[in-house]
Scaffold this motif. Structure first.
Motif, mmCIF file in Angstrom:
data_model
loop_
_atom_site.group_PDB
_atom_site.id
_atom_site.type_symbol
_atom_site.label_atom_id
_atom_site.label_comp_id
_atom_site.label_asym_id
_atom_site.label_seq_id
_atom_site.Cartn_x
_atom_site.Cartn_y
_atom_site.Cartn_z
ATOM 1 N N ILE A 145 0.831 -1.202 0.000
ATOM 2 C CA ILE A 145 0.000 0.000 0.000
ATOM 3 C C ILE A 145 0.866 1.252 0.000
ATOM 4 O O ILE A 145 0.561 2.233 -0.681
ATOM 5 N N SER A 146 1.958 1.236 0.772
ATOM 6 C CA SER A 146 2.851 2.398 0.819
ATOM 7 C C SER A 146 3.460 2.676 -0.547
ATOM 8 O O SER A 146 3.512 3.829 -0.988
ATOM 9 N N TYR A 147 3.918 1.623 -1.225
ATOM 10 C CA TYR A 147 4.505 1.807 -2.554
ATOM 11 C C TYR A 147 3.476 2.374 -3.519
ATOM 12 O O TYR A 147 3.762 3.298 -4.296
ATOM 13 N N SER A 148 2.268 1.827 -3.468
ATOM 14 C CA SER A 148 1.212 2.280 -4.371
ATOM 15 C C SER A 148 0.838 3.736 -4.107
ATOM 16 O O SER A 148 0.585 4.503 -5.040
ATOM 17 N N LEU A 163 -5.177 0.318 -8.661
ATOM 18 C CA LEU A 163 -6.388 -0.470 -8.908
ATOM 19 C C LEU A 163 -6.307 -1.815 -8.212
ATOM 20 O O LEU A 163 -7.255 -2.237 -7.529
ATOM 21 N N TYR A 164 -5.198 -2.517 -8.369
ATOM 22 C CA TYR A 164 -5.056 -3.839 -7.774
ATOM 23 C C TYR A 164 -4.925 -3.759 -6.250
ATOM 24 O O TYR A 164 -5.359 -4.662 -5.535
ATOM 25 N N THR A 165 -4.354 -2.669 -5.767
ATOM 26 C CA THR A 165 -4.279 -2.471 -4.322
ATOM 27 C C THR A 165 -5.670 -2.340 -3.733
ATOM 28 O O THR A 165 -5.988 -2.941 -2.701
ATOM 29 N N LEU A 195 -7.821 -4.617 -1.074
ATOM 30 C CA LEU A 195 -8.361 -4.015 0.145
ATOM 31 C C LEU A 195 -9.863 -4.237 0.296
ATOM 32 O O LEU A 195 -10.386 -4.144 1.410
ATOM 33 N N ILE A 196 -10.565 -4.534 -0.803
ATOM 34 C CA ILE A 196 -11.989 -4.854 -0.683
ATOM 35 C C ILE A 196 -12.199 -6.080 0.203
ATOM 36 O O ILE A 196 -13.245 -6.240 0.840
#
Length: 264
Positions: free
Chosen positions: A147-150, A158-160, A164-165
């Motif tokens: 998540i931090s990188y994104s 989008l994939y993150t 997370l959903i």
């Protein structure tokens, strides 16, 4: 007062919500929101739940910790569903490669989530292993890195958010623990919670991940243009979490079978 209001608006606009600072200010907001959720859980439970005071110290801490995680789950699930399925950020109508799309709102949302995972990981280490074993440490560590990188580099958001959903299952898991802790393990609510958690886990942590892998396959030409770190995380994190989800899903299935068998 007008002067102070103007200065506050300048501070928020030019610093707190300025593009370069959003990942960091949102992280602090996430930590602050965790503190507020933890304290709110403690206050509400002590007032409206008579048995709260009779719980052990570690049970009260875990109770409030699960209230905090439920608040984060509701927030991040709502935002992820909106950004993935309802906003124009990742729609086919938007311009640019889908793996490089981001916005101030999406970055802020990810930063808040990083703040939660850092807070929860700190509590895991502080009370280890009372709040969870190494599987939770691994889950939170992978989440923080990805998540931090994104959030910082705007790649693969989008994939993150798809991953997370899966946090939509967290309130049900916490409710199961609450029911068990207050001695309602044999109640109908406990059984219904188990059934709901089974289907929620199947959809959010199994089927959705399969769809994610299919989406990566369809857009592989865009995925391979990401930086090596982002490219690696796009495969490593979902695959690792999917394996963990399958293991936990097996435990949920066995637990549900055992619970239903006892009620026959």
């Amino acid at each position: 007062m007008e002067s102070y209001r103007y200065q506050a608006e300048i501070l928020v606009k030019d610093y707190l919500l300025a593009d370069p600072f959003i990942p960091y200010t949102s992280l602090l907001c996430g930590i602050f929101m965790c503190k507020m959720a933890y304290d709110s859980s403690q206050l509400i439970s002590s007032v409206y739940f008579k048995g709260f005071a009779s719980l052990t110290k570690i049970q009260r801490i875990e109770w409030n910790n699960r209230g905090m995680s439920s608040a984060h789950a509701i927030f991040i699930t709502s935002m992820s569903l909106y950004l993935v399925f309802f906003s124009d950020l990742f729609s086919d109508r938007a311009e640019g490669l889908i793996t490089f799309r981001s916005s101030n709102l999406s970055t802020f949302t990810l930063g808040v989530s990083v703040g939660y995972f850092i807070t929860d990981l700190a509590m895991l280490f502080w009370l280890y292993p009372s709040l969870g074993g190494m599987e939770y440490v691994l889950h939170h560590s992978l989440s923080i890195i990805a998540i931090s990188y994104s959030a910082l580099f705007g790649e693969g958001q989008l994939y993150t958010f798809m991953v997370l959903i899966s946090e939509t299952t967290t309130p049900g898991i916490n409710l199961r623990w609450f029911l068990d802790t207050v001695g309602m393990k044999r109640s109908s609510a406990y059984v219904l919670n188990g059934v709901a958690m089974f289907f929620a886990w199947l959809v959010a942590r199994i089927l959705l991940f399969i769809y994610l892998f299919y989406h990566v396959y369809l857009h592989y030409d865009q995925v391979e243009q990401m930086h090596t770190i982002g490219y690696t995380l796009a495969f490593l994190v979902p695959i690792s979490l999917f394996i963990m989800n399958m293991i936990w899903f097996g435990k949920i299935l066995r637990g549900l079978k055992k619970t239903l068998a006892k009620r026959q």
